[in-house]
Write an enzyme that holds these catalytic residues in place. Sequence first.
Site, mmCIF file in Angstrom:
data_model
loop_
_atom_site.group_PDB
_atom_site.id
_atom_site.type_symbol
_atom_site.label_atom_id
_atom_site.label_comp_id
_atom_site.label_asym_id
_atom_site.label_seq_id
_atom_site.Cartn_x
_atom_site.Cartn_y
_atom_site.Cartn_z
ATOM 1 N N ASN A 48 -11.024 30.732 11.068
ATOM 2 C CA ASN A 48 -11.403 31.648 12.158
ATOM 3 C C ASN A 48 -12.773 31.291 12.726
ATOM 4 O O ASN A 48 -12.901 30.868 13.872
ATOM 5 C CB ASN A 48 -11.383 33.089 11.626
ATOM 6 N N THR A 49 -13.813 31.411 11.880
ATOM 7 C CA THR A 49 -15.187 31.280 12.375
ATOM 8 C C THR A 49 -15.438 29.968 13.128
ATOM 9 O O THR A 49 -16.065 29.981 14.193
ATOM 10 C CB THR A 49 -16.180 31.377 11.199
ATOM 11 N N ALA B 135 -10.186 29.635 4.596
ATOM 12 C CA ALA B 135 -11.627 29.893 4.563
ATOM 13 C C ALA B 135 -12.471 28.679 4.198
ATOM 14 O O ALA B 135 -12.075 27.835 3.404
ATOM 15 C CB ALA B 135 -11.976 31.018 3.602
ATOM 16 N N GLY B 136 -13.633 28.616 4.840
ATOM 17 C CA GLY B 136 -14.622 27.593 4.505
ATOM 18 C C GLY B 136 -14.543 26.341 5.347
ATOM 19 O O GLY B 136 -15.396 25.467 5.254
ATOM 20 N N LYS C 130 -1.646 39.137 4.606
ATOM 21 C CA LYS C 130 -2.660 38.294 3.981
ATOM 22 C C LYS C 130 -3.448 39.202 3.050
ATOM 23 O O LYS C 130 -4.161 40.101 3.500
ATOM 24 C CB LYS C 130 -3.577 37.671 5.033
ATOM 25 N N GLY D 218 -16.621 31.820 6.216
ATOM 26 C CA GLY D 218 -17.678 31.727 7.218
ATOM 27 C C GLY D 218 -18.760 30.693 6.932
ATOM 28 O O GLY D 218 -19.689 30.559 7.706
#
EC number: 2.8.1.10
Lengths: 357, 268
Positions: B209-210, B187-188, B99, B160
């Site tokens: 992830n977050t 992301a996001g 990645k 995040g």
Amino acid sequence: MTDKNSPRIAIAGGGLMGRLLAWRLAQRDCNITLFEARDFTTPSGACWAAAGMISPLSELVHSQREVYGLGVRSLELWPDWARQLETESGKAVEFRRAGSVLVAHGRDRSELEHIQRELAGKLNGDESAQVRPLDRGQLQQLEPALENFEQGLYLESEGDIDNRRLLPVLLNILRQQGVHLRERTPVECTPGCVEHGEGKLRFDCVIDCRGLGAKGQVEGLRGVRGEVLVVETREVQLQRPVRLLHPRYQLYAVPRSGGQTVIGATEIESEDMSPISVRSLMELSSALYSLHPAFAEARVVETRVNCRPATMDNLPHVHGEPRLVRVNGLYRHGYLLAPALVERVEKLVMQQCLQVA
Amino acid sequence: MTDLLKLYGTTFDSRLLIGTALYPSPAIMRESVEASGAQIITLSLRRQSPEQQQGKMLWDYIRESGCQLLPNTAGCKTPREVIALAEMSREIFLTDWLKLEVIGDDYNLQPDPYGLVEAARELVRRGFKVLPYCTDDLVVCRKLLDVGCEVLMPWGAPIGTGRGLLNRYNLQTLRERLPDTPLIIDAGIGAPSQAAEAMEMGYDAVLLNTAIARAQEPVNMARAFRLAVEAGRTAYSAGLMLKRQTASPSTPTLDMPFWQQADTATQE
């Protein structure tokens, strides 16, 4: 003083757990030998690098409920223990119960809200936990140095202790108590037996609290690197531990006597013990600078690096079998968890000694 | 199952990729990976002194999940750093999957499109299977394909933030203009509904992830995302109905003239 019928107990690991256990068990008339792989004056473990915060609520945000429960118990025990230690040694350990303050810069303000929500969820209506929002005026009153901040949170019940005072005080008391202190003696622990370079020694009970030294004996034990910065200035002084909230970092500044402030801590999944990295130094110092610009002229008096002993669930582990107790995995919560765990281990050990007798 | 995700010649049942950072503990991380059904997981090693393998304990633990590992280059800001780290992670994790992250802005971790294209070109030359984390700019995406990337991972919002798909127009354009490229929203994403939305738009997968790691109950949140991604993908495959301006009854309304009924039906 002990007589020849006193239970003979070996404690491996002269860090915070080892010292507290030795102190408490010596009070119960046990005959204690404390082994340390390095030396007692500058312990090599996480306990020497730590900032000494005792903050169950702040830590609950990123940890599990079990840690909170043990932390609350420790907070109940620390005031008494600190008083006893000060009386016995005639020296201050600077246990302080002034709460802690959480702040966030403008663009990270949502972090304050997030933490309040997170705590409310995890505490599930536990009224005893006090989280008080602060407006600018209230914040100024508590922490005059934080004039750049519009709001904050106050966790009134939290405390901290000066570990650089506490550990030497404990050592002195152990000497007074007649604890046998064996430094530069790496050992292996088995039930009722401690093995070192020159041979085997028999004990009624062995307590293994070697932290990362017990690698291989405790399943999934790993080190998590932490870096800490210590600065000194007369220009600006915080009154209590302050945490600066940020979406990715968890940084704190803890004031110590003599105009010192301890700033920590990074958390890196690595067992690397090499000196602090430039990046971490920048993160820590810019966090400090953003608390108050006068910190820019503070002098860097020390950097600390160590690895926290943690198991894969990041929870502390107490494991007892006949003549052997292992305690490990205190991770980033040494001062927060130690008294509560000492209580548990004491109980286990006393039961075992009774059985042996 | 016939609806497989195909990336660089490998097929996967799961269309949810997740990260391994920020969990309350490694044990909860691994349980969450299991609950999410993810078959590809990302991990970072920039700050962990990879040369000395000091993070080995945790890497081995992550490896035991049996997932395809997707090492990332988080924390790198120049192509040179990226390439050094990529070579190291190929050696450690025995995979040429990568990645690619080249960060252009420290605060919101926004990708640097110039560094990204340059690094991707070199990494492809060195035989890496590059999955670049990029913005939703069509031209940057095209350049990444030109230098040999076979998969693109545009952001929904900055890392995040949990803001979901901030620029639907751009993301829709990417999907329409690059119909044959596997596109993964990276992301996001903050909520399962946002992941479902990306899948409904025809995105091939979602990486996050977050939102899971920082949930109060990460394992349950991982399960929620698994269901949302499955729902969104199934909906996309089944063909979503078009939106209507007004409610349209499924039986004709007797008191309305038929030409007006036709009118409302064609309005979008």
